[in-house]
Design a protein around this motif. Structure first.
Motif, PDB file in Angstrom:
ATOM      1  N   VAL A 155       0.814  -1.220   0.000  1.00  0.00           N
ATOM      2  CA  VAL A 155       0.000   0.000   0.000  1.00  0.00           C
ATOM      3  C   VAL A 155       0.848   1.270   0.000  1.00  0.00           C
ATOM      4  N   GLY A 156       2.154   1.132  -0.135  1.00  0.00           N
ATOM      5  CA  GLY A 156       3.020   2.311  -0.201  1.00  0.00           C
ATOM      6  C   GLY A 156       3.699   2.664   1.098  1.00  0.00           C
ATOM      7  N   GLY A 157       3.524   1.823   2.108  1.00  0.00           N
ATOM      8  CA  GLY A 157       4.168   2.085   3.384  1.00  0.00           C
ATOM      9  C   GLY A 157       5.418   1.260   3.583  1.00  0.00           C
ATOM     10  N   MET A 158       5.969   1.328   4.775  1.00  0.00           N
ATOM     11  CA  MET A 158       7.193   0.609   5.095  1.00  0.00           C
ATOM     12  C   MET A 158       7.028  -0.100   6.432  1.00  0.00           C
ATOM     13  N   LYS A 159       7.246  -1.401   6.405  1.00  0.00           N
ATOM     14  CA  LYS A 159       7.239  -2.151   7.649  1.00  0.00           C
ATOM     15  C   LYS A 159       8.464  -1.782   8.476  1.00  0.00           C
ATOM     16  N   GLU A 160       9.576  -1.551   7.782  1.00  0.00           N
ATOM     17  CA  GLU A 160      10.824  -1.198   8.456  1.00  0.00           C
ATOM     18  C   GLU A 160      11.744  -0.499   7.462  1.00  0.00           C
ATOM     19  N   VAL A 161      12.500   0.482   7.944  1.00  0.00           N
ATOM     20  CA  VAL A 161      13.534   1.099   7.120  1.00  0.00           C
ATOM     21  C   VAL A 161      14.678   1.515   8.034  1.00  0.00           C
ATOM     22  N   VAL A 162      15.895   1.208   7.603  1.00  0.00           N
ATOM     23  CA  VAL A 162      17.108   1.576   8.322  1.00  0.00           C
ATOM     24  C   VAL A 162      17.990   2.341   7.351  1.00  0.00           C
ATOM     25  N   PHE A 163      18.448   3.522   7.753  1.00  0.00           N
ATOM     26  CA  PHE A 163      19.224   4.348   6.833  1.00  0.00           C
ATOM     27  C   PHE A 163      20.196   5.229   7.604  1.00  0.00           C
TER      28      PHE A 163
END
Length: 358
Positions: A155-163
């Motif tokens: 749906v265009g979201g993020m379960k997880e992001v690391v940056f």
């Protein structure tokens, strides 16, 4: 305080003299170290010298105002004296802040972890919103962004992001963002228009460069797995074991990276992430040992603590730690975080000054 300031002045002058010596000029590494030390104390030195100039002017006026016969001139001198007397306490407070112990990580770049919390797809969408918000803030400051790990949903979201955000002083500006962020809004998929509450967690870690000096890792304590990366990326992503997962066996900390095509680059990114997480754990252990039950209200942030609410119907963002509200939600989500970060920094400094006076 003034004894400390005089010591800083002496050290500053010694560093200036040392930078001109043949030994330092022939050693680029030493010159870089001395220049950094000099830059760290330049602001407080300039502020103290400004204070002394005002104090000298005030002493001069007080000495001569008694002998002044001209009423108009005497009025002018009294007015100038009042202005200086108003300025001096403000400069004193600024010097006290500058003398506070500096967080050794303030100049570092950061690794940020964002994960969707309670709220299903809406939580994942909010996590994506936060990722964009921090990216826009970094762009405003001309900092570089580099994704380590990202798990998107349909749906265009993020379960997880690391940056990572690479920039001078990134940690000093973003360290108060750690914690639970809550959003209140009507989801796009909600036909009845009901307001939902969802959460996302944010963790901000100082990026560690001097690996061997700060965090000691025994290679035998690492379990390293490789696997095929998932998601978009074409045939190469699905055909090679480029993704890397590293488990630190003593602590159970797991990190992974599949953003790069090269397994070596993914391993380097994952190791840097692991080092930062272990370093954060060590710092937290030290803080608890020193502070015991007495914790500053604003610190690096407990991840279980609800720190901020983003209320879309009312167009506001409220930080619960300092009871501070920003009413331009759209601008805030577009990376205009300066007012909030300044307020958090000021509050933290005030807490430190209060603690120092006890």
């Amino acid at each position: 305080m003034y004894a400390k300031l005089e010591e800083v002045i002496v050290k500053h002058d010694e560093l200036l003299e040392a930078l001109g010596s043949p030994e330092v000029l022939a050693d680029p590494k030493k010159m870089m170290e001395l220049n950094k030390a000099l830059n760290d104390m330049t602001e407080i030195v300039e502020k103290y010298r400004e204070y002394k100039r005002y104090q000298e002017d005030l002493d001069f006026i007080k000495t001569n105002i008694r002998a002044e016969k001209d009423p108009d001139m005497k009025d002018m001198m009294q007015e100038e004296m009042r202005e200086i007397e108003d300025i001096l306490p403000e400069i004193e407070n600024q010097m006290k802040v500058l003398l506070l112990p500096k967080d050794p990580n303030d100049d570092r770049s950061v690794i940020i972890e964002i994960r969707g919390g309670a709220g299903g797809d809406e939580a994942a969408l909010f996590a994506g919103n936060l990722f964009r918000m921090y990216c826009r803030y970094a762009e405003r400051r001309k900092w570089k962004i580099d994704v380590i790990e990202k798990q998107e949903i349909g749906v265009g979201g993020m379960k997880e992001v690391v940056f990572t955000i690479n920039g001078q002083g990134a940690y000093s500006r973003l360290k108060f963002e750690s914690g639970v962020h809550r959003v209140q809004r009507v989801p796009e998929t909600e036909s009845s228009g009901r307001i939902h509450t969802s959460t996302a967690t944010v963790a901000v870690l100082p990026e560690i460069d001097e690996v061997q000096q700060i965090v000691k890792i025994n290679p035998s304590e690492l379990k390293i797995d490789t696997y095929r990366a998932g998601g978009a990326g074409g045939q190469h992503v699905n055909m090679t074991d480029s993704a890397v997962r590293i488990t630190h066996l003593p602590t159970g900390v797991v990190v992974q990276c599949q953003d790069e095509r090269s397994q070596l680059k993914n391993r380097e990114k994952a190791m840097k992430h692991l080092l930062s997480k272990l370093y954060e754990m060590e710092l937290e252990t030290q803080r608890l040992a020193v502070e015991g039950e007495r914790r500053l209200q604003v610190g690096t942030g407990d991840r279980s603590e609800k720190i901020r609410t983003y209320n879309y119907p009312q167009g506001r963002v409220t930080d619960h730690r300092i009871k501070y509200t920003v009413h331009q939600l759209d601008a805030f989500m577009d990376g205009d975080l300066e007012d909030m970060i300044d307020a958090l920094t000021t509050f933290s400094q005030a807490e430190m000054l209060t603690s120092a006076g006890e």
